[in-house]
Each structure stands twice: as structure tokens, then as C-alpha cells.
Scaffold this motif. Structure first.
Motif, short mmCIF file in Angstrom:
data_model
loop_
_atom_site.label_atom_id
_atom_site.label_comp_id
_atom_site.label_asym_id
_atom_site.label_seq_id
_atom_site.Cartn_x
_atom_site.Cartn_y
_atom_site.Cartn_z
N PHE A 135 -17.81 2.91 -7.18
CA PHE A 135 -18.95 2.20 -7.76
C PHE A 135 -20.25 2.63 -7.09
CE2 PHE A 135 -21.98 -1.30 -7.78
CZ PHE A 135 -22.11 -1.53 -9.14
N SER A 136 -20.25 2.69 -5.76
CA SER A 136 -21.46 3.07 -5.03
C SER A 136 -21.86 4.51 -5.31
CB SER A 136 -21.24 2.89 -3.52
OG SER A 136 -21.04 1.53 -3.23
N SER B 252 -19.08 9.78 -17.05
CA SER B 252 -17.74 9.44 -17.52
C SER B 252 -16.68 10.33 -16.88
CB SER B 252 -17.65 9.55 -19.04
OG SER B 252 -18.47 8.60 -19.65
N ILE B 253 -16.96 11.63 -16.83
CA ILE B 253 -16.01 12.56 -16.23
C ILE B 253 -15.90 12.31 -14.73
CG2 ILE B 253 -15.63 15.01 -15.68
CD1 ILE B 253 -16.68 15.63 -18.54
N PHE B 254 -17.02 12.03 -14.09
CA PHE B 254 -17.03 11.70 -12.66
C PHE B 254 -16.11 10.50 -12.39
CE2 PHE B 254 -18.84 8.82 -9.48
CZ PHE B 254 -18.71 9.59 -8.33
N VAL B 255 -16.26 9.44 -13.18
CA VAL B 255 -15.45 8.23 -13.00
C VAL B 255 -13.97 8.53 -13.23
CG1 VAL B 255 -14.95 5.93 -13.93
CG2 VAL B 255 -17.31 6.60 -13.47
N GLU B 256 -13.64 9.25 -14.31
CA GLU B 256 -12.24 9.58 -14.60
C GLU B 256 -11.61 10.38 -13.45
OE1 GLU B 256 -10.09 8.72 -16.89
OE2 GLU B 256 -11.44 7.67 -18.24
N GLN B 257 -12.36 11.37 -12.96
CA GLN B 257 -11.81 12.20 -11.89
C GLN B 257 -11.64 11.41 -10.60
OE1 GLN B 257 -12.86 16.18 -11.24
NE2 GLN B 257 -13.09 16.67 -13.39
N ALA B 258 -12.63 10.58 -10.26
CA ALA B 258 -12.51 9.76 -9.05
C ALA B 258 -11.34 8.78 -9.17
CB ALA B 258 -13.82 9.02 -8.79
N GLN B 259 -11.15 8.19 -10.35
CA GLN B 259 -10.02 7.29 -10.55
C GLN B 259 -8.69 8.03 -10.40
OE1 GLN B 259 -10.96 5.49 -14.34
NE2 GLN B 259 -11.85 3.69 -13.33
N ASN B 260 -8.63 9.27 -10.86
CA ASN B 260 -7.41 10.06 -10.68
C ASN B 260 -7.11 10.26 -9.20
OD1 ASN B 260 -6.76 10.30 -13.38
ND2 ASN B 260 -7.72 12.31 -13.62
N PHE C 280 -21.26 20.43 -13.54
CA PHE C 280 -19.82 20.48 -13.31
C PHE C 280 -19.42 19.29 -12.45
CE2 PHE C 280 -21.48 22.95 -9.72
CZ PHE C 280 -20.81 22.40 -8.64
N VAL C 281 -18.19 18.86 -12.64
CA VAL C 281 -17.58 17.82 -11.80
C VAL C 281 -16.24 18.38 -11.37
CG1 VAL C 281 -16.78 15.44 -11.62
CG2 VAL C 281 -18.70 15.99 -13.15
N VAL C 282 -16.00 18.43 -10.07
CA VAL C 282 -14.74 18.95 -9.56
C VAL C 282 -14.17 17.95 -8.56
CG1 VAL C 282 -15.84 20.35 -7.75
CG2 VAL C 282 -13.58 20.97 -8.55
N LEU D 201 -6.87 12.59 -18.36
CA LEU D 201 -7.05 14.03 -18.47
C LEU D 201 -7.53 14.43 -19.86
CD1 LEU D 201 -3.93 15.30 -16.48
CD2 LEU D 201 -6.32 15.22 -15.70
N ILE D 202 -7.04 13.73 -20.86
CA ILE D 202 -7.48 14.00 -22.24
C ILE D 202 -8.96 13.63 -22.38
CG2 ILE D 202 -7.10 13.52 -24.69
CD1 ILE D 202 -4.21 12.63 -23.83
N GLU D 203 -9.32 12.50 -21.82
CA GLU D 203 -10.71 12.04 -21.87
C GLU D 203 -11.64 13.04 -21.19
OE1 GLU D 203 -13.54 9.60 -23.29
OE2 GLU D 203 -11.41 9.26 -23.61
N ILE D 204 -11.24 13.56 -20.06
CA ILE D 204 -12.04 14.56 -19.35
C ILE D 204 -12.22 15.79 -20.24
CG2 ILE D 204 -12.03 16.18 -17.40
CD1 ILE D 204 -10.61 13.88 -15.79
N ALA D 205 -11.14 16.26 -20.83
CA ALA D 205 -11.20 17.45 -21.69
C ALA D 205 -12.08 17.20 -22.92
CB ALA D 205 -9.79 17.87 -22.13
N ARG D 206 -12.00 16.01 -23.49
CA ARG D 206 -12.80 15.70 -24.68
C ARG D 206 -14.29 15.70 -24.37
NH1 ARG D 206 -11.63 10.32 -27.10
NH2 ARG D 206 -12.98 11.10 -28.73
N ARG D 207 -14.67 15.24 -23.21
CA ARG D 207 -16.08 15.13 -22.84
C ARG D 207 -16.65 16.42 -22.24
NH1 ARG D 207 -17.82 9.88 -23.23
NH2 ARG D 207 -16.17 8.33 -23.41
#
Length: 184
Positions: free
Chosen positions: A32-33, A57-65, A100-102, A153-159
Motif C-alpha cells: 500500500f505504501s 495495476s501491474i505493479f500491484v499484481e506483481q507485488a501480490q504475487n 516496465f515493472v519487474v 498472470l493473465i491480468e498482467i499480460a492483458r495490461r
């Protein structure tokens, strides 16, 4: 030596377009921070609202992974999700005109073949096929062992604006470092 090493790290980060980086123990609260910092940074740079939303959105998905699936965790799996603390890395930056988000985190070697298969499948889909696959997964029960809806992972690819890139690097006999990079 301390300042020289840190200056080298800082300069390398800037040379590589890094605007936000985090490495270490991460939780939902830390996510969140970091998300607030990322939003502020993108606002200051007057990033297009649609692009900023996709990056976030991609940042959040990757961090949640990282939080959910890192093999290097402090909180045992049996504990409630909000208490989960896992170790990993996440970086947001720019290359040319795109963001990019890695992320990177340790995974068990037994998980690598299945994860590689999923990512190869997702990377090979067109935009329309990704939409169909996403809707199909929404109607199904989550995959076995999934701590979410099996759609991250699908959400990351879609965005993403290009196919996601990924890699694995063996760390000893039972773990590998998993890295995933998405462009926006």
C-alpha cells in the motif's frame, strides 16, 4: 567504501531508468505504501492517466504475487492472508518511451515447470485470446494451490503493451529465483 558502493548502485539504477525499487520483506501494508509513492511519482511526471493506471495495476499484481507465492517468507502459510510477509524485489522504471515493472522472488524448483508452462501459454496468446482466456478462468474455480483467483498472470499480460518476459535462475538444489517483466 559504503558511500562509494551505494553511489554505484544509485547511478546504475538511474542509468537503467529505475523510478521505484524495493527489495526485502514485503506485506500488504508495505505494498500500500509503495503504491502511494508510485502514484505520487507518476502524478509529478504528469504520466497519462490510462498509462499510469496500467502501470499501477501491474505493479500491484506483481507485488501480490511476491507476497503470496515467494518461497522465502516469514509468516507461515497457515496464517491469515493480511499477516503474510514474504521476501522479494519489485522495480518500476522506464525504457525509452515505455514503463516496465519487474519483480523477483524465490520459488520452489518443483513449481518451475508448471509456472513456465503457464507463462509460455499466456505469452503465446493474442489480445483477443487473452480476453477469452481471462473470462474462462473467471468462471472456473481457482487452480489448486492458488491463493487468489488464478488470474493475476493473465491480468498482467492483458495490461502489458508487449508479451511478458520471464526467467528462472537456480539457487541451490531446491529453489530458483523467478523474475517477471512487463512493459506498459
Amino acid at each position: 567504501m559504503l558511500a562509494q558502493d551505494f553511489l554505484s548502485f544509485h547511478e546504475a539504477s538511474r542509468r537503467n531508468g529505475v523510478i521505484l525499487s524495493f527489495g526485502g520483506d514485503i506485506s500488504e501494508n508495505v505494498l500500500f505504501s509503495l503504491g502511494e509513492v508510485l502514484k505520487l511519482r507518476m502524478r509529478q511526471e504528469e504520466t497519462d492517466a490510462g498509462v499510469a493506471k496500467r502501470v499501477f495495476s501491474i505493479f500491484v499484481e506483481q507485488a501480490q504475487n511476491v507476497i503470496r507465492y515467494s518461497a522465502d517468507r516469514i509468516q507461515p502459510e497457515a496464517e491469515p492472508k493480511p499477516g503474510r510477509v514474504s521476501s522479494g524485489m519489485i522495480v518500476v522504471g522506464t525504457e525509452g518511451e515505455r514503463f516496465f515493472v519487474v519483480c523477483g522472488n524465490e520459488v520452489g524448483n518443483a513449481e518451475v515447470p508448471r509456472l513456465r508452462e503457464r507463462l509460455d501459454h499466456i505469452a503465446g496468446l493474442t489480445g483477443d485470446e487473452l480476453k477469452r482466456f481471462y473470462r474462462e478462468k473467471l468462471r472456473q474455480a481457482p487452480d489448486e494451490g492458488s491463493l487468489g483467483g488464478s488470474i493475476g498472470l493473465i491480468e498482467i499480460a492483458r495490461r502489458s503493451s508487449a508479451p511478458v518476459e520471464y526467467d528462472f535462475q537456480a539457487i541451490g538444489t531446491d529453489r530458483s529465483l523467478f523474475c517477471l517483466k512487463a512493459y506498459i
